[in-house]
Design a protein around this motif. Structure first.
Motif, mmCIF file in Angstrom:
data_model
loop_
_atom_site.group_PDB
_atom_site.id
_atom_site.type_symbol
_atom_site.label_atom_id
_atom_site.label_comp_id
_atom_site.label_asym_id
_atom_site.label_seq_id
_atom_site.Cartn_x
_atom_site.Cartn_y
_atom_site.Cartn_z
ATOM 1 N N MET A 1 0.176 2.962 -8.427
ATOM 2 C CA MET A 1 1.290 2.674 -7.559
ATOM 3 C C MET A 1 1.132 1.252 -7.041
ATOM 4 S SD MET A 1 2.548 4.785 -4.243
ATOM 5 C CE MET A 1 3.956 5.566 -4.959
ATOM 6 N N LYS A 2 2.184 0.488 -7.168
ATOM 7 C CA LYS A 2 2.149 -0.907 -6.750
ATOM 8 C C LYS A 2 2.481 -1.032 -5.269
ATOM 9 C CE LYS A 2 3.491 -2.685 -11.228
ATOM 10 N NZ LYS A 2 4.432 -3.521 -11.961
ATOM 11 N N ASN A 3 2.057 -2.137 -4.682
ATOM 12 C CA ASN A 3 2.323 -2.372 -3.260
ATOM 13 C C ASN A 3 3.812 -2.471 -2.982
ATOM 14 O OD1 ASN A 3 -0.297 -2.279 -2.349
ATOM 15 N ND2 ASN A 3 -0.645 -4.448 -2.687
ATOM 16 N N SER A 4 4.577 -3.001 -3.917
ATOM 17 C CA SER A 4 6.024 -3.096 -3.714
ATOM 18 C C SER A 4 6.656 -1.707 -3.644
ATOM 19 C CB SER A 4 6.659 -3.916 -4.833
ATOM 20 O OG SER A 4 6.413 -3.315 -6.094
ATOM 21 N N GLU A 5 6.114 -0.752 -4.390
ATOM 22 C CA GLU A 5 6.607 0.624 -4.331
ATOM 23 C C GLU A 5 6.231 1.270 -3.001
ATOM 24 O OE1 GLU A 5 4.826 2.540 -7.673
ATOM 25 O OE2 GLU A 5 6.036 1.453 -9.127
ATOM 26 N N LYS A 44 -11.367 6.466 -9.192
ATOM 27 C CA LYS A 44 -11.344 5.175 -8.508
ATOM 28 C C LYS A 44 -9.908 4.744 -8.203
ATOM 29 C CE LYS A 44 -12.990 0.465 -9.318
ATOM 30 N NZ LYS A 44 -13.700 -0.390 -10.291
ATOM 31 N N LYS A 45 -9.012 4.931 -9.167
ATOM 32 C CA LYS A 45 -7.616 4.547 -8.983
ATOM 33 C C LYS A 45 -6.953 5.366 -7.887
ATOM 34 C CE LYS A 45 -6.968 2.885 -13.661
ATOM 35 N NZ LYS A 45 -6.299 3.090 -14.946
ATOM 36 N N VAL A 46 -7.249 6.656 -7.835
ATOM 37 C CA VAL A 46 -6.655 7.518 -6.813
ATOM 38 C C VAL A 46 -7.179 7.128 -5.434
ATOM 39 C CG1 VAL A 46 -6.520 9.896 -5.972
ATOM 40 C CG2 VAL A 46 -6.212 9.422 -8.394
ATOM 41 N N ARG A 47 -8.485 6.844 -5.343
ATOM 42 C CA ARG A 47 -9.051 6.412 -4.061
ATOM 43 C C ARG A 47 -8.404 5.132 -3.577
ATOM 44 N NH1 ARG A 47 -14.609 5.575 -5.515
ATOM 45 N NH2 ARG A 47 -14.585 4.105 -3.810
ATOM 46 N N ARG A 48 -8.162 4.210 -4.478
ATOM 47 C CA ARG A 48 -7.527 2.944 -4.101
ATOM 48 C C ARG A 48 -6.076 3.153 -3.681
ATOM 49 N NH1 ARG A 48 -10.000 -1.748 -7.998
ATOM 50 N NH2 ARG A 48 -12.078 -1.628 -7.116
ATOM 51 N N ASN A 49 -5.372 4.069 -4.344
ATOM 52 C CA ASN A 49 -3.995 4.375 -3.943
ATOM 53 C C ASN A 49 -3.963 4.951 -2.536
ATOM 54 O OD1 ASN A 49 -2.546 3.461 -6.130
ATOM 55 N ND2 ASN A 49 -2.637 5.424 -7.199
ATOM 56 N N ILE A 50 -4.901 5.840 -2.234
ATOM 57 C CA ILE A 50 -4.974 6.414 -0.886
ATOM 58 C C ILE A 50 -5.234 5.310 0.133
ATOM 59 C CG2 ILE A 50 -6.307 7.946 0.630
ATOM 60 C CD1 ILE A 50 -6.758 9.722 -1.875
ATOM 61 N N ARG A 52 -4.463 2.129 -0.142
ATOM 62 C CA ARG A 52 -3.257 1.310 -0.019
ATOM 63 C C ARG A 52 -2.221 1.996 0.871
ATOM 64 N NH1 ARG A 52 -3.912 0.414 -5.906
ATOM 65 N NH2 ARG A 52 -4.730 -1.683 -6.114
ATOM 66 N N LEU A 53 -2.063 3.292 0.680
ATOM 67 C CA LEU A 53 -1.102 4.040 1.494
ATOM 68 C C LEU A 53 -1.522 4.041 2.963
ATOM 69 C CD1 LEU A 53 -0.573 7.002 -0.967
ATOM 70 C CD2 LEU A 53 1.169 5.349 -0.327
ATOM 71 N N ASN A 54 -2.810 4.285 3.216
ATOM 72 C CA ASN A 54 -3.303 4.279 4.594
ATOM 73 C C ASN A 54 -3.156 2.900 5.231
ATOM 74 O OD1 ASN A 54 -4.072 6.966 5.058
ATOM 75 N ND2 ASN A 54 -5.970 6.669 3.921
ATOM 76 N N THR A 55 -3.365 1.854 4.468
ATOM 77 C CA THR A 55 -3.206 0.495 4.978
ATOM 78 C C THR A 55 -1.766 0.244 5.398
ATOM 79 O OG1 THR A 55 -5.004 -0.292 3.581
ATOM 80 C CG2 THR A 55 -3.461 -1.945 4.410
ATOM 81 N N GLU A 56 -0.824 0.703 4.592
ATOM 82 C CA GLU A 56 0.594 0.523 4.920
ATOM 83 C C GLU A 56 0.962 1.295 6.191
ATOM 84 O OE1 GLU A 56 4.393 -0.969 4.733
ATOM 85 O OE2 GLU A 56 2.651 -1.588 3.582
ATOM 86 N N VAL A 57 0.434 2.510 6.343
ATOM 87 C CA VAL A 57 0.705 3.301 7.557
ATOM 88 C C VAL A 57 0.156 2.575 8.778
ATOM 89 C CG1 VAL A 57 0.112 5.442 8.757
ATOM 90 C CG2 VAL A 57 0.837 5.526 6.383
#
Length: 69
Positions: A1-5, A44-50, A52-57
């Motif tokens: 998942m990209k940051n723009s998404e 690793k990819k799933v951990r990074r997505n989590i 990124r999502l937490n950072t946005e929140v």
């Protein structure tokens, strides 16, 4: 998942997506513990997505806190 998404999602969608990705991470870790999964880099990819999502929140909470002051 990209940051723009991620930035295009609403707050409720972010929270739901975090829960979904966390559940996916638990399943991947469990599957990897039992027998080696085909692509272990997915963990690793799933951990990074989590993350990124937490950072946005967190960013949105901080932004709303500064707007109310």
């Amino acid at each position: 998942m990209k940051n723009s998404e991620i930035t295009g999602l609403s707050q409720e969608e972010l929270v739901a997506r975090i829960a979904e990705e966390t559940e996916n991470l638990v399943k991947l870790k469990f599957a990897h513990t039992i027998s080696a999964i085909e692509n272990p880099s997915r963990i690793k990819k799933v951990r990074r997505n989590i993350a990124r999502l937490n950072t946005e929140v967190t960013k949105r909470k901080a932004q709303s806190a500064t707007e109310t002051k």
